[in-house]
Write an enzyme that holds these catalytic residues in place. Structure first.
Site: not given
Ligand code: TRP
Ligand code: ZN
Length: 881
Positions: A273, A306
């Site tokens: 985020n 992240e």
């Molecule tokens: N974008 C996140 C990552 O790879 C992945 C992720 C975190 C996610 N929480 C999630 C994907 C919940 C699906 C549902 O760093």
């Molecule tokens: Zn990721």
């Protein structure tokens, strides 16, 4: 829960959004039972949707939320003026410019899915990727809708003293009734999946950090009180990540403030985020007493991952969820390179590479060969959460790495620069990334597209011929790719094959006039011939160096050739690989012997090679550890026509015991020589020593005696860090000795540390002495709960995935347990249930008796009256393929 019948979404059906959102103002009145969300969005018709069907309809998503009121350009809409579907709110024939004001409510304390707004240990957190924002408010919840967000949070000040959201804090103060507020503004446009809020009782470690351009950024790591002694490594990793992104890619932090928040209930590892990364506690909290070397490495990788998403994911995001690997494959590649650079040495880098190869073989190759096989860029899905896979992440990272192998480091960097120059603040596709790489380097990468569109692991077969008269070595490479669901035939891939040739004395031969000893061959056809001239004698080929492509390589190596490579290959990955091949051939033979009831036997040549490697002090301990780890039971299973988990287990145990007995002295010496006295440090050299030492201990306890049992027991009692303590306990458990007392002591000492209690469950669940009845008993333990994903994973997933000889018990009891708990988990958390469901993916590879029991389990789950789309997709694909 399923509200409509499951629908398949196709990539080819993509149409641009009919309306774009310019600004979003969100107001939250946070209450666990009933949170009120007020949402004011300004929309404008999207000229790019012209001509498409329903181009004047505003379609908002909404799931599990109650609509209270809706106004369009100031006028209240009554139910006749909009259509409220099961998961959508549609306004037909809207004017070109619209201000919508929507009030809705949700119930965070009832939200066990951990998607949307939820409560964990009494505080509020959000998870919006992929489609969780629609569980918070009505919105066009798709990544190609990017908007500027302003967020007002209101909550009880006593219970939720900390109020966080994306971007900058612009205002805060007190309200009536003991409540307070905070207003946050994110200066960057973003898709809704990057929204986050936290309202919690937390404390933070913070510092200001000077960025490359001289600006100062405030960095914070937020945790529950009592965990402030475990935030140093995450903070250090964050600073290292920021520095590395500046130095290697010239990418700077674009915010004045960057926050990491740790939460104990979380479906995945962490979430990027914007400016407010939310993390599973597992990837934040560490001190020497509670976290292992592996945990420390995980924190560094995930904090990096992240943070790196801020550019690869956030500033440049995905047009649609089929493009997921655009951000995930690239960001995994970046975090892998970061971890390797943090070690710094070539040999340390090689060890990280070996780990990556291991993950691919352990998890991605099986996925590519199973019922859920899909291309790096899938063509369809039922539930997008099912496609956060090792294929999209790890194979996706291999695809990115292949660009770098083909274009060189400088060429790859030029491609990255062009990608950002072209697409900053856009939502784009994998084709856009490939085009940037091609255009920046003047290369035709058309065929390379097949890595994105064709599923399955290619098989490259190699054969070599040497002609002494002409001093010419001819290498023939051929490729094929097995069929996968929906893709019976494949076209040739563009495969970089890095090759070296070893002389009889083990040295690298120069392969061209420049004297290069490794060259990258480009295999683009079904079969190709490559010639090397000026080769003085028949060489031994070292193929696919550094694992230059995610393929299976077949070459008819003799034992002598493999032993030669295991001793001499200058490429550490192939040196390791030669050892794995030697071990695998023997493990398969031993397994067959177990099945035939024959006597088991291990040749001394193999043990001698292992002995020599163990004793080679010129090699890093970390590398020696890698080279001495035998292929896992599931990787052995992948090599069998019909999988026999118990026979595999017995064969592997026999090999471990035999090595332990023959190399007893050398293993004991390795333990003595690799002590790490003094203050604990998670650096790669110290971790490598502990790794080798604990590997040796594990071997010795495969054939335990009073002396080695005592050695392990003393290490358990006297350890000053969790790495050594946990390794000793695991070795004791696997030795078959009575471990009731040390297990209880471990629990008593760490029962206040959730992450250590997870380890306590996991080490029992994965021990071959733990059967399904024992797992059921452990579920009765007061510390067990299915609601916290980490805890469910520690017991249930560890059993199903890391204890094959018990999970696949002949009576089918493991499968009954599985079916029962897929259903139980599904009622709470479909994402977690669906991951657990995948433990049965490869059911068709087992013997008929096991298969029948597995099918029964799958059918039982598939036939349930209440089933999430998530689990339905997984089990129906398993049954169909
Ligand atoms: N974008 C996140 C990552 O790879 C992945 C992720 C975190 C996610 N929480 C999630 C994907 C919940 C699906 C549902 O760093
Ligand atoms: Zn990721």
């Amino acid at each position: 829960m399923r509200t409509d019948s499951p629908q398949t979404i196709y990539r080819k059906d993509y149409i641009p959004p009919s309306y774009l959102v310019e600004t979003v103002e969100l107001g939250f009145d946070l209450d666990p039972a009933r949170t009120i969300v007020a949402n004011r969005i300004t929309l404008r018709h999207n000229p790019e949707s012209k001509g498409s069907k329903n181009e004047r309809d505003i379609v908002l998503h909404g799931e599990d939320i109650e609509l209270v009121a809706i106004r369009l350009n100031g006028a209240e809409l009554n139910p006749g003026q909009y259509i409220l579907g099961a998961n959508t709110l549609t306004i037909k024939k809207a004017p070109p410019n619209v201000v919508l004001e929507i009030e809705s409510t949700c119930a965070p304390e009832k939200n066990t899915t951990l998607s949307g707004l939820y409560v964990s240990n009494g505080s509020f957190y959000t998870q919006c990727e992929a489609e969780g924002f629609r569980r918070i408010t009505f919105f066009p919840d798709r990544p190609d809708v990017m908007a500027k967000f302003t967020v007002m949070l209101r909550a009880d000040k006593e219970k939720y003293p900390v109020l966080l959201s994306n971007g900058n804090l612009v205002e805060q103060g007190d309200l009536d009734d003991g409540r307070h507020y905070a207003k946050w503004e994110d200066p960057f446009r973003k898709p809704s999946y990057l929204f986050a809020l936290v309202a919690a009782r937390l404390v933070c470690q913070e510092e200001t950090f000077k960025l490359a351009d001289g600006r100062e950024a405030l960095l914070q790591v937020w945790v529950e009180e009592g965990n402030l002694d475990k935030t140093d490594y995450a903070m250090q990793s964050l600073k290292n990540s920021i520095r590395w992104d500046e130095e290697r890619w010239n990418l700077e932090l674009d915010l004045d403030r960057f926050m990491i928040v740790a939460v104990g209930d979380f479906n995945m590892g962490a979430m990027e985020n914007k400016g407010l990364n939310i993390f599973n506690t597992k990837f934040v909290l560490a001190n020497p007493a509670t976290a292992t070397d592996v945990d420390y490495a995980g924190i560094e990788a995930v904090v990096g991952h992240e943070y790196f998403h801020n550019w690869t994911g956030n500033r440049v995001t995905c047009r649609d969820w089929f493009q997921l690997s655009l951000k995930e494959g690239l960001t995994v590649f970046r975090d892998q390179e970061f971890s390797a650079d943090m070690i710094g040495t070539d040999s340390g880098r090689a060890v990280t590479r070996i780990d990556q190869v291991r993950t691919l073989r352990q998890a991605q190759f099986p996925e590519d060969a199973g019922p859920m096989a899909h291309p790096v860029r899938p063509d369809s899905f039922v539930e997008i959460n099912n496609f956060y896979t090792v294929t999209v992440y790890e194979k996706g990272a291999e695809v990115v790495r292949m660009y770098q192998t083909l274009l060189g480091r400088d060429g790859f960097r030029k491609g990255m620069d062009l990608y950002f120059a072209r697409h900053d603040e856009q939502a784009v596709t994998c084709d856009d990334f490939r085009a940037a790489m091609a255009d920046a380097n003047n290369r035709d990468l058309a065929q390379f597209e097949r890595w994105y569109s064709q599923a399955g692991t290619p098989v490259v077969t190699a054969s070599g011929e040497y002609d002494a008269a002409t001093q010419r070595y001819v290498l023939t490479l051929a490729q094929r790719c097995p069929p996968t669901p929906g893709q019976p035939e494949k076209l040739p891939f563009h495969i970089p094959v890095a090759v070296g040739l070893l002389s009889g004395s083990g040295s690298d031969l120069p392969l061209n006039p420049d004297g290069d000893t490794t060259v990258v061959l480009e295999l683009t056809e079904a079969r190709q011939v490559f010639t090397f001239d000026g080769i003085p004698a028949a060489p031994i080929p070292s193929l696919l160096r550094d694992f230059s492509a995610p393929v299976v390589l077949e070459y008819p190596y003799t034992d002598e050739e493999l032993l030669h490579l295991f001793r001499h290959d200058s490429d550490p990955v192939n040196r390791w690989e030669a050892g794995q091949r030697l071990a695998m051939a023997r493990l398969l033979k031993l397994t067959a012997a177990v099945q035939a009831g024959e006597a088991l036997d291990l040749d001394y040549t193999f043990v001698a090679a292992q002995r020599a490697l163990l004793l080679d002090d010129t090699l890093d301990a970390a590398f020696r550890e890698q080279a001495l780890i035998l292929p896992s039971e599931s990787v052995i299973a992948d090599q069998m026509e019909i999988v026999d988990p118990q026979a595999i287990h017995q064969a592997r145990q026999f090999m471990r015991r035999t090595i332990a007995v023959i190399l007893r002295t050398e293993l004991l010496n390795a333990i003595a020589a690799n002590q790490t006295p003094g203050e604990y440090s998670p650096d790669a050299v110290s971790a490598g020593k502990r790794g080798l030492k604990n590997l040796a201990l594990g071997y010795l306890l495969a054939a335990p005696d009073a002396f080695t049992l005592d050695l392990a027991r003393r290490q358990f009692d006297e350890a000053t860090n969790m790495t050594d303590r946990a390794a000793a306990l695991v070795a004791l458990i696997h030795s078959g000795a009575d471990v009731e007392e040390p297990l209880q002591a471990f629990y008593d000492q760490f029962k206040g540390e959730a992450l250590v209690v997870d380890k306590w469950f996991a080490m029992q669940a994965s021990a071959p002495t733990t059967d399904v009845a024992r797992v059921r008993e452990l579920m009765q333990h007061p510390a067990f709960t299915l609601r916290t994903p980490n805890r469910a994973r520690s017991l249930l997933f560890s059993f199903a995935n890391a204890n094959p000889s018990q999970f696949h018990a002949k009576d089918g009891s493991g499968y009954e347990f599985w079916a029962e708990h897929v259903a139980k988990l599904d009622a709470l958390n479909p994402q977690v249930a669906s991951r657990f469901a995948r433990s049965m993916d490869r059911w068709r590879r087992y013997a008929p008796e096991l298969q029948a029991n597995m099918r029964r389990g799958l059918e039982q789950v598939a036939g349930a009256t209440k089933l999430s789309n998530d689990v339905m997709e997984v089990v129906s694909k398993a049954l169909a393929n």
